[in-house]
Design an enzyme around this catalytic site. Structure first.
Site, mmCIF file in Angstrom:
data_model
loop_
_atom_site.group_PDB
_atom_site.id
_atom_site.type_symbol
_atom_site.label_atom_id
_atom_site.label_comp_id
_atom_site.label_asym_id
_atom_site.label_seq_id
_atom_site.Cartn_x
_atom_site.Cartn_y
_atom_site.Cartn_z
ATOM 1 N N HIS A 221 -9.462 1.472 4.593
ATOM 2 C CA HIS A 221 -8.202 1.645 5.317
ATOM 3 C C HIS A 221 -8.403 2.585 6.513
ATOM 4 C CE1 HIS A 221 -4.106 2.761 6.289
ATOM 5 N NE2 HIS A 221 -3.759 1.620 5.729
ATOM 6 N N GLY B 76 2.239 2.255 10.688
ATOM 7 C CA GLY B 76 3.184 3.354 10.547
ATOM 8 C C GLY B 76 3.862 3.762 11.842
ATOM 9 N N GLU C 83 -6.718 4.923 7.649
ATOM 10 C CA GLU C 83 -6.457 6.345 7.376
ATOM 11 C C GLU C 83 -7.661 7.002 6.717
ATOM 12 O OE1 GLU C 83 -2.715 5.763 5.359
ATOM 13 O OE2 GLU C 83 -1.843 5.121 7.261
ATOM 14 N N GLU D 139 -5.740 -4.938 10.361
ATOM 15 C CA GLU D 139 -4.711 -3.943 10.643
ATOM 16 C C GLU D 139 -5.011 -3.232 11.962
ATOM 17 O OE1 GLU D 139 -2.566 -2.715 6.813
ATOM 18 O OE2 GLU D 139 -4.301 -1.435 6.980
ATOM 19 N N SER E 31 3.110 -2.214 10.217
ATOM 20 C CA SER E 31 4.565 -2.308 10.400
ATOM 21 C C SER E 31 5.118 -3.697 10.101
ATOM 22 C CB SER E 31 4.963 -1.840 11.800
ATOM 23 O OG SER E 31 4.530 -0.507 12.018
ATOM 24 N N ASN F 119 0.876 -1.169 0.000
ATOM 25 C CA ASN F 119 0.000 0.000 0.000
ATOM 26 C C ASN F 119 0.912 1.216 0.000
ATOM 27 O OD1 ASN F 119 -1.792 2.059 0.495
ATOM 28 N ND2 ASN F 119 -2.287 1.435 2.594
ATOM 29 N N TRP F 120 1.036 1.817 -1.168
ATOM 30 C CA TRP F 120 1.977 2.933 -1.284
ATOM 31 C C TRP F 120 1.472 4.215 -0.633
ATOM 32 C CZ3 TRP F 120 4.076 2.712 -7.057
ATOM 33 C CH2 TRP F 120 4.988 1.658 -7.148
ATOM 34 N N LYS F 121 0.185 4.269 -0.320
ATOM 35 C CA LYS F 121 -0.408 5.497 0.230
ATOM 36 C C LYS F 121 -0.099 6.672 -0.705
ATOM 37 C CE LYS F 121 -0.070 3.282 4.656
ATOM 38 N NZ LYS F 121 0.027 3.362 6.103
ATOM 39 N N GLY G 7 2.767 -1.137 4.198
ATOM 40 C CA GLY G 7 2.892 0.276 3.848
ATOM 41 C C GLY G 7 4.347 0.645 3.627
ATOM 42 N N GLY G 8 4.979 1.155 4.668
ATOM 43 C CA GLY G 8 6.351 1.665 4.577
ATOM 44 C C GLY G 8 7.318 0.739 3.854
HETATM 45 P P1 PGA Z 1 2.702 0.219 7.568
HETATM 46 O O1 PGA Z 1 1.270 0.450 6.871
HETATM 47 O O2 PGA Z 1 3.230 -1.088 7.014
HETATM 48 O O3 PGA Z 1 3.538 1.402 7.142
HETATM 49 O O4 PGA Z 1 2.478 0.157 9.024
HETATM 50 C C1 PGA Z 1 0.387 -0.620 6.707
HETATM 51 C C2 PGA Z 1 -0.901 -0.119 6.122
HETATM 52 O O5 PGA Z 1 -1.300 1.005 6.448
HETATM 53 O O6 PGA Z 1 -1.555 -0.808 5.330
#
Ligand code: PGA
Length: 252
Positions: A95, A173, A97, A167, A213, A9-11, A234-235
């Site tokens: 998600h 994050g 966010e 999640e 994470s 997930n590149w956001k 994500g990251g």
């Molecule tokens: P993260 O993000 O791996 O940076 O914690 C995961 C996500 O939001 O899907």
């Protein structure tokens, strides 16, 4: 047997140009590593370039959200048909966010999931508890309720095109990861909820990812758990070497 799905997930990261370059660099690294499906969920404007770069590889492209109406006066929104035509096969819905910063509720997450499935997209449906809920000991109730509300009205047949990403919001994050035991247990609660709503067969078949994470250092342990069928990353999906290491962990 469930297939492991490793999804990035590149956001709001990477321009179209950077997306093309990333995928061309990643493709040879993950070639033939087919014990898992590999998906990259990219910003809307990157989809076409990403899909072009991924052609002929084992990398699939997804979006990060979708609107529930087919078309009309919804400034700034993107329809499922638009995503499909641009080259997306998957879409992330719900998600945390989106829920935290953009006012999404289980009701809108449900509508978006239905619209995406009706159009022929595969959905990565995200849910999970916030820190206070985990500390209050109500995680199981929270994820069971989200599972029921977000999947309301979705048939067992349609569910075959749904992946659930568990999640925990406190792990996204933050560098904090759920322990493999916590991830396994809560993914198990979601699986039991699916059994209660649908059937044991549906529960056995549904792919449930862990996200929060996940990285090259902890992926192997998390993926080794019986109820964890992949990751939403994500990251660590923004670096080809880290993402490749996670794909490798899923191919052991
Ligand atoms: P993260 O993000 O791996 O940076 O914690 C995961 C996500 O939001 O899907």
């Amino acid at each position: 047997m469930r297939k492991t799905v490793i999804a990035g997930n590149w956001k709001m990261n990477m321009t179209p140009k950077a997306a093309g370059e990333f995928i061309r660099a990643l493709a040879p690294e993950v070639k033939g590593k087919d014990k898992c499906d590999i998906v990259l969920c990219v910003p809307f404007v990157d989809i076409a370039t990403a899909a072009e770069a991924a052609k002929g590889t084992n990398i699939k492209i997804g979006a990060q959200n979708v609107h529930f109406e087919e078309k009309g006066a919804f400034t700034g929104e993107i329809s499922a048909q638009m995503l499909l035509e641009a080259g997306a096969e998957y879409v992330i819905v719900g998600h945390s966010e989106r829920r935290q910063y953009f006012g999404e509720t289980d009701a809108t997450v449900n509508l978006r999931t239905k619209a995406a499935l009706a159009a022929g997209l595969k959905v990565i449906l995200c849910l999970g508890e916030v820190k206070e809920q985990r500390l209050s000991g109500i995680t199981d109730e929270v994820v069971a309720m989200q599972t029921k509300l977000d999947l309301a009205g979705i048939t067992e047949e349609q569910l075959k095109n749904v992946i659930i990403a568990y999640e925990p919001v406190w792990a996204i994050g933050t560098g904090l990861t759920a322990t493999p035991e916590q991830a396994d247990e809560t993914c198990g609660v979601i699986r039991k909820t699916i059994a209660a709503i649908y059937s044991e067969k549906a529960a056995d078949g549904i792919v449930i990812q862990y996200g929060g994470s996940m990285n090259d250092g902890n992926a192997a342990e998390l993926l080794a758990k019986a109820n964890v069928d992949g990751g939403l990353i994500g990251g660590a999906s923004l670096k080809t070497d880290k993402f490749t290491a996670i794909v490798d962990a899923a191919n052991k």
